[in-house]
Design a protein around this motif. Structure first.
Motif, PDB file in Angstrom:
ATOM      1  N   VAL A  37       0.855  -1.188   0.000  1.00 54.61           N
ATOM      2  CA  VAL A  37       0.000   0.000   0.000  1.00 54.61           C
ATOM      3  C   VAL A  37       0.893   1.240   0.000  1.00 54.61           C
ATOM      4  O   VAL A  37       1.706   1.418   0.910  1.00 54.61           O
ATOM      5  N   VAL A  38       0.762   2.081  -1.024  1.00 56.20           N
ATOM      6  CA  VAL A  38       1.449   3.373  -1.037  1.00 56.20           C
ATOM      7  C   VAL A  38       0.553   4.335  -0.262  1.00 56.20           C
ATOM      8  O   VAL A  38      -0.438   4.835  -0.793  1.00 56.20           O
ATOM      9  N   ALA A  94      -2.834   2.075  -3.842  1.00 56.39           N
ATOM     10  CA  ALA A  94      -2.436   3.365  -3.290  1.00 56.39           C
ATOM     11  C   ALA A  94      -3.640   4.091  -2.726  1.00 56.39           C
ATOM     12  O   ALA A  94      -4.780   3.893  -3.168  1.00 56.39           O
ATOM     13  N   LEU A  95      -3.379   4.933  -1.753  1.00 56.04           N
ATOM     14  CA  LEU A  95      -4.361   5.885  -1.270  1.00 56.04           C
ATOM     15  C   LEU A  95      -4.227   7.168  -2.081  1.00 56.04           C
ATOM     16  O   LEU A  95      -3.183   7.397  -2.707  1.00 56.04           O
ATOM     17  N   ARG A 122       4.924  17.470  -8.576  1.00 56.88           N
ATOM     18  CA  ARG A 122       4.016  16.667  -7.767  1.00 56.88           C
ATOM     19  C   ARG A 122       2.911  16.061  -8.616  1.00 56.88           C
ATOM     20  O   ARG A 122       2.455  14.941  -8.354  1.00 56.88           O
ATOM     21  N   GLU A 123       2.482  16.761  -9.641  1.00 55.74           N
ATOM     22  CA  GLU A 123       1.507  16.183 -10.568  1.00 55.74           C
ATOM     23  C   GLU A 123       2.101  14.979 -11.282  1.00 55.74           C
ATOM     24  O   GLU A 123       1.423  13.984 -11.536  1.00 55.74           O
ATOM     25  N   ASP A 124       3.390  15.060 -11.580  1.00 51.51           N
ATOM     26  CA  ASP A 124       4.057  13.993 -12.318  1.00 51.51           C
ATOM     27  C   ASP A 124       4.222  12.724 -11.480  1.00 51.51           C
ATOM     28  O   ASP A 124       4.227  11.612 -12.018  1.00 51.51           O
ATOM     29  N   ILE A 125       4.379  12.893 -10.146  1.00 49.99           N
ATOM     30  CA  ILE A 125       4.588  11.719  -9.297  1.00 49.99           C
ATOM     31  C   ILE A 125       3.313  11.307  -8.565  1.00 49.99           C
ATOM     32  O   ILE A 125       3.330  10.344  -7.787  1.00 49.99           O
ATOM     33  N   ASP A 126       2.206  12.006  -8.793  1.00 47.93           N
ATOM     34  CA  ASP A 126       0.933  11.660  -8.163  1.00 47.93           C
ATOM     35  C   ASP A 126       0.514  10.243  -8.567  1.00 47.93           C
ATOM     36  O   ASP A 126       0.741   9.811  -9.693  1.00 47.93           O
ATOM     37  N   VAL A 127      -0.118   9.521  -7.637  1.00 45.39           N
ATOM     38  CA  VAL A 127      -0.478   8.124  -7.926  1.00 45.39           C
ATOM     39  C   VAL A 127      -1.493   8.010  -9.059  1.00 45.39           C
ATOM     40  O   VAL A 127      -1.582   6.957  -9.699  1.00 45.39           O
ATOM     41  N   ILE A 173       0.729   1.064 -10.889  1.00 43.56           N
ATOM     42  CA  ILE A 173       0.076   0.454  -9.736  1.00 43.56           C
ATOM     43  C   ILE A 173      -1.260  -0.125 -10.181  1.00 43.56           C
ATOM     44  O   ILE A 173      -1.783   0.208 -11.242  1.00 43.56           O
ATOM     45  N   ASP A 174      -1.795  -0.988  -9.326  1.00 43.56           N
ATOM     46  CA  ASP A 174      -3.017  -1.698  -9.711  1.00 43.56           C
ATOM     47  C   ASP A 174      -4.281  -0.879  -9.499  1.00 43.56           C
ATOM     48  O   ASP A 174      -5.203  -0.958 -10.309  1.00 43.56           O
TER      49      ASP A 174
END
Length: 581
Positions: free
Chosen positions: A462-463, A487-488, A531-536, A545-546
């Motif tokens: 879980v991220v 991820a949350l 931060r937009e680029d690394i957002d889940v 991610i799933d």
């Protein structure tokens, strides 16, 4: 035996006949009246032993007296010293562990199970010795603890300070070797000053001597759980048993372990140090990592082990036991309020765990060692899981060498005993700096990544918030074969965080902007773009991610996924073994 009597007979007559025939025939009797299909009376045979004139002989009485004398232990003057040290006499300690309802040694536990001392081996060891050495200072045998059979050993500190010599070593080795055959857990109740130096011939360097302990420890490792509780100073060779065990518990104000005694340390190095400073619970719980837990007293030590074993199978061929499911301590819908959006703001990961796992089931190990990572067992819908969680309340959850080592060992143990793994990731990655390099951040980080890579139990990741740098690797990210990476909405995955990234990529460009206000605005814009680029959501869009899930559904989601993947099969490459651990 079935008997049918005349139809006009009464029930009272049937009962009398049943009782008489059962006594005479020594068999269970059913008496039917007339054509009845159901018996009117039944009587069970008395199968108690038949009394006769024979009884114990003087030979047996003499043996019983000898046993009672052995069970008294060493000299009375040493037994009288035990209460001053907060200790129980070893046989009282065994009663506390295996017969808690009858034990006079301390308060009753909350077990409620029909625990029991089953048998002892080698009681008559050194019976013919010139010196009085009851059981040669070591008790070994089999017992029932918390509903399961275990092998055990326990030092008798009243006999030569629990030191080990030839016969005690033989008993210890036999106990270990039998555990290899039975696949039953082993309890080491240690209170030993080490090898009996004046009697070393016959047990020190022999093929079947004290060195064989650690060979057997190694063979048992990962096969059956080995649990060690320290009740006194365990010095030199005796100190290796607790560090070889899977789980080690020390007792406050009582336990210590060290490779040499303070006297020997002073002789060799000139250092003047007492035993508490050299190898007490504080040292091993916070600095060396050799102790998993520290108990307040003997009763607390037993309770800690009783809590621990509910998560463990008997051996590596079995699955861990399930218990009745309980709701979490707090409502899961509070998770999103706990996790700050700001990546550098601290919070306690326990508050998340308490909203995911069954109520009061999180059993943390090594809480004071490498606290930037939390490791421990819990129940999720009644099923045991091992939790590896970054702790943002401790140095932002950065992974330091001792935390990485702790996590690696825990993952390895969970995999050995078929306990699924749950990773809760919120870390800026591995710590940087000259001191952590000297402390082996690369070496310990390698071990954590290796253990995660090699684990074949079901894994869920879980991220929770930040997953920067190699932290996402160590925390079983997508490349490490978890069954799911979810991820949350607070999650971020990237090579580094926004602050570090802006400094690394745009430092020169920002320095060329003379106007301070413009520079701040540019820096803020670049940070938001990063931060937009690394957002889940970007990571989910790229199918890195799933799934992204609402935090309030995290418990339900994890329960469903662990159940679905509980029979997953994973193969390791064909090889003898890896070279990392």
């Amino acid at each position: 035996m079935k008997v049918r009597i005349a139809g006009e007979a009464s029930v009272e007559e049937a009962e009398a006949i049943a009782q008489a025939m059962a006594t005479h025939a020594e068999a269970d009797v059913e008496v039917y009246i007339g054509d009845a299909d159901e018996p009117a009376a039944t009587s069970e045979a008395d199968r108690s032993p038949i009394e006769d004139d024979l009884g114990p002989t003087e030979r047996e009485k003499e043996l019983i007296e000898q046993i009672e004398e052995i069970e008294e232990g060493g000299p009375e003057k040493y037994k009288e010293q035990l209460p001053e040290q907060g200790k129980h006499f070893v046989r009282d300690r065994i009663d506390l562990w295996f017969n808690p309802e009858q034990s006079s040694a301390g308060s009753q536990t909350e077990s409620g199970d029909d625990d029991g001392f089953l048998f002892e081996d080698g009681k008559f060891a050194e019976f013919d010795a010139d010196d009085k050495l009851p059981a040669d200072g070591l008790i070994t045998g089999g017992a029932e603890f918390e509903g399961r059979d275990v092998h055990f050993m326990a030092n008798d500190y009243t006999v030569k300070r629990g030191s080990m010599a030839a016969k005690g070593v033989e008993k210890f080795l036999r106990m270990q070797q039998r555990a290899l055959k039975t696949g039953k857990p082993v309890l080491y109740l240690m209170d030993s000053s080490g090898g009996r130096i004046d009697q070393q011939t016959g047990f020190f360097a022999n093929r079947e001597g004290i060195g064989k302990y650690y060979y057997n420890h190694s063979r048992l490792s990962g096969r059956v759980p080995q649990i060690c509780v320290l009740y006194g100073p365990c010095i030199a060779g005796a100190a290796y048993t607790p560090v070889f065990a899977d789980f080690t518990i020390m007792v406050e104000g009582m336990s210590s372990m060290a490779i040499a005694s303070p006297r020997m340390v002073k002789m060799v190095t000139g250092e003047d140090i007492d035993l508490e400073e050299l190898g007490g619970p504080q040292v091993h719980a916070t600095e060396s990592g050799s102790a998993d837990l520290v108990a307040r007293d003997e009763e607390h030590a037993r309770q800690l082990v009783a809590d621990l074993v509910q998560y463990l199978p008997n051996n590596s061929d079995e699955d861990p036991p399930e218990i009745a499911s309980k709701p979490p301590k707090y409502q899961p819908n509070g998770i999103d309020s706990i996790v700050p959006q700001e990546p550098n703001k601290g919070y306690d990961m326990r508050d998340v765990i308490d909203r995911v796992v069954d109520r009061d089931s999180f059993f943390e190990l090594q809480p004071d060692y490498g606290p930037e990572i939390m490791t421990g067992f819990a129940h999720l819908d009644g099923k045991p899981v091992g939790i590896v969680a970054n702790q943002p309340a401790e140095r932002a959850g950065a992974i330091f060498p001792d935390a990485a080592e702790k996590a690696a060992q825990f993952v390895w143990k969970c995999d050995a005993y078929n306990i699924p793994l749950l990773y809760l990731c919120d870390t800026p990655g591995f710590m940087a700096g000259s001191q952590v390099e000297k402390d082996g951040i690369l070496e310990q980080g390698k071990k954590m990544i290796y253990a995660t890579s090699e684990a074949t139990v079901p894994k869920q990741t879980v991220v929770v918030r930040k997953a920067y740098g190699a932290g996402i690797y160590a925390m079983s990210g997508p490349a490490y074969d978890p069954e799911s990476t979810i991820a949350l909405p607070s999650g971020e995955i990237g090579i580094m965080g926004p602050e570090a990234a802006i400094n690394a990529v745009y430092a020169r460009k920002l320095a060329q902007i003379d106007d301070e206000e413009e520079r701040k605005e540019t820096e803020q814009r670049l940070r938001e773009e990063f931060r937009e680029d690394i957002d889940v959501r970007r990571m989910a869009s790229e199918v890195v991610i799933d799934e992204i899930i609402p935090p309030s559904s995290l418990r339900e989601e994890l329960t469903t996924r662990f159940r679905f993947y509980e029979d997953v099969e994973k193969d390791r490459p064909s090889k003898k073994h890896g070279t990392v651990l």
